[in-house]
Scaffold this active site. Structure first.
Site, short mmCIF file in Angstrom:
data_model
loop_
_atom_site.label_atom_id
_atom_site.label_comp_id
_atom_site.label_asym_id
_atom_site.label_seq_id
_atom_site.Cartn_x
_atom_site.Cartn_y
_atom_site.Cartn_z
N LYS A 90 1.06 -0.88 -0.28
CA LYS A 90 0.21 -0.21 0.07
C LYS A 90 1.17 1.31 -0.37
CE LYS A 90 -4.23 1.99 2.95
NZ LYS A 90 -4.45 1.83 3.95
N SER A 165 -9.52 2.01 3.17
CA SER A 165 -9.08 2.63 1.99
C SER A 165 -7.63 1.54 1.05
CB SER A 165 -7.79 4.16 2.88
OG SER A 165 -7.15 3.09 3.97
N SER A 189 -9.27 -0.34 7.13
CA SER A 189 -9.17 0.26 5.80
C SER A 189 -8.52 -1.55 5.67
CB SER A 189 -7.81 1.24 5.75
OG SER A 189 -8.94 2.27 5.60
#
Ligand code: GLN
Length: 516
Positions: A90, A165, A189
């Site tokens: 990420k 997210s 997330s």
């Protein structure tokens, strides 16, 4: 690429990470071959999925070659359990030499001069980094639509969001672009995108995995964790990245809990002696019927395997979302103050090019550099922390947080592990919740409590709803006892896989994997 290549690739990339590692250890496949297979899938999948902000193909191949050379020399002796298996990261986690942006314009083009601790550990384990995945700007959102660069599509239905997210990491793993990924979880997330994409997502105990080099969103809640397609793969990844780090002041000085052992035990489908608490406040009203149905069936499976399931009440959980949306923005407003155009990242001058004051240049930079959602939270947080309001807002929210911690403490006197659906609904359509921040925030009702309490939690797929989209099942364990959720999670995964006659993704269309 020829048709046979793609067929071979398809078989290879659909293996679990553990199976890939076994084949590497035995010499059946090289790390380079694995990286090449995933790069080929990335090439054919990305036009429709858009999970990656950046693919670091050359660096990944270089890392793979270095590993293969070492492995050829040293043999099998001290191989890490995921040695040679590639991974996606990420873009909230800093990677030396690879642009890291947190999906924000304010960090466009920023090349970190150092690696996060988790990245150093992956490198030490010989795990090549395929690239950086998309997210909501600074990890703020539940759909990945708040990225300043692109929207990521859900591989199950590309007209829908992958959650957020960490939608990039979840979609990359769901689409077989990567066998594993890292995410960050401040309020859900990792788990909520896991739920929406039919993947496994784990938020370890707060302090169980170093946050050094994770771009800070809300420091008392942030946690790095694994994304995978199987429970065992997440366990092996947690063991690879976890454990004490002196560079993170909140790192817990203890070894990683025995999570892979627990996952292997769980796969035997025997849950006698395991006390499971069904959290009353985290299901029922507000949950999509298809989500409830899959959840209830999974609970019956847990019982059939010998688990003793009782209902537990955590009366303060309904206040989690409210407390989170005070505490999180407060910490966001403080953490994001560093993006001022002075030190790194974007610098925007006033239109005439001459800043009258430093503050004036900062204002232009932050106006251009941050998106609407990030600005909304900075303003909220600044307000909540301002003199005169601090006790009323931030102080009260912290008291609620203590009550929630206490609720969990009491619940864990009666249960070894708690359960709930991960997310109230399956994947929603693009744009559906963008105009209504509260509707977006509601996605995290079931995931936020674990962040507030610092306890570990994970989401695994529990089947597909009537709409054909995956449903997530959440396990929550007591602090420092992550293994207690891995065992029932692996048991449920194993029972469900048997029931379905294969992994959940069997029912997903993957046109990007077919022969062209
Ligand atoms: N969706 C939640 C939020 O918008 C959680 C974010 C996260 O875990 N990083 O704050």
């Amino acid at each position: 690429m020829t048709d046979t290549d793609m067929t071979d690739n398809r078989a290879l990339v659909q293996l679990s990470a553990a199976q890939m590692a076994e084949r590497i250890a035995s010499g059946a496949v090289s790390s380079r071959e694995l990286v090449e297979a995933h790069l080929a899938v990335i090439e054919s999948a990305e036009p429709s999925i858009k999970a990656f902000l950046r693919v670091s193909a050359d660096a990944a191949l270089e890392q793979a070659d270095a590993f293969d050379a070492r492995h050829a020399k040293a043999g099998e002796d001290d191989l890490s359990p995921l040695a040679g298996v590639p991974i996606a990261i990420k873009d909230m986690i800093v990677t030396k030499g690879i642009v890291t942006t947190a999906a924000s314009k304010i960090l466009e083009g920023w090349v970190p001069p150092y690696d996060a601790t988790v990245i150093s550990r992956l490198k030490a384990a010989g795990m090549p980094i395929l690239g950086k995945t998309n997210l909501d700007e600074f990890a703020q959102g539940s759909s990945t639509e708040h990225s300043a660069y692109q929207t990521t599509h859900n591989p199950w239905d590309t007209s829908r969001v992958p959650g957020g997210s960490g939608g990039g990491s979840a979609s990359a793993v769901a689409a077989f672009e990567a066998p594993l990924a890292l995410g960050t979880d401040t309020g859900g997330s990792i788990r909520q995108p896991g739920s929406l994409t039919g993947t496994v997502g784990v938020k370890p105990t707060y302090g169980g995995v170093s946050r050094f080099g994770a771009i800070a969103m809300a420091s008392s809640l942030d946690q790095i964790g694994p994304v995978s397609r199987t429970v065992l793969d997440s366990a092996l990844l947690q063991e690879t990245i976890g454990g004490y780090d002196k560079r993170d002041s909140t790192s817990i000085p203890m070894p990683v809990p025995p999570v892979s052992q627990a996952a292997r035990e769980g796969a035997r489908q025997d849950l006698h002696g395991v006390r499971v608490g069904l959290v009353k406040e985290l299901s029922g009203d507000g949950f999509q019927p298809g989500v409830e149905a899959r959840f209830n069936e999974a609970v019956e499976l847990l019982q059939a395997m010998g688990a003793e399931v009782t209902e537990v009440s955590c009366p303060h959980l309904p206040y989690s979302l409210g407390a989170y949306y005070i505490i999180m923005p407060s910490e966001v407003s403080s953490n994001l103050a560093r993006y001022d155009g002075m030190r790194y990242g974007l610098r925007v001058m006033p239109p005439d090019g001459v800043p009258q004051t430093a503050a004036n240049m900062m204002a232009y930079t932050r106006e251009k550099g941050f998106g609407d959602e990030v600005k909304r939270r900075i303003i909220l947080g600044t307000y909540a922390l301002s003199a005169g309001y601090y006790d009323a807002w931030y102080g009260s929210a912290q008291k609620v947080r203590t009550l929630i911690i206490d609720d969990f403490r009491k619940a864990f006197e009666r249960a070894d592990v708690l359960i709930s659906p991960t997310s109230p609904s399956t994947a929603f359509a693009f744009g559906e919740k963008m105009q209504d921040p509260l509707a977006m925030y509601m996605n995290d009702v079931a995931t936020i409590p674990a962040n507030l309490a610092g306890v570990p939690a994970m989401s695994i797929p529990a089947g597909v709803s009537d709409d054909g989209l995956p449903v997530g099942f959440q396990f929550i364990a007591p602090q420092k006892h992550d293994e207690l959720m891995y065992k029932p999670a692996a048991a449920l995964e194993s029972a469900l896989t048997q029931q379905w006659g294969g992994p959940i993704w069997r029912s997903m269309d993957t046109p990007w994997l077919s022969n062209r």
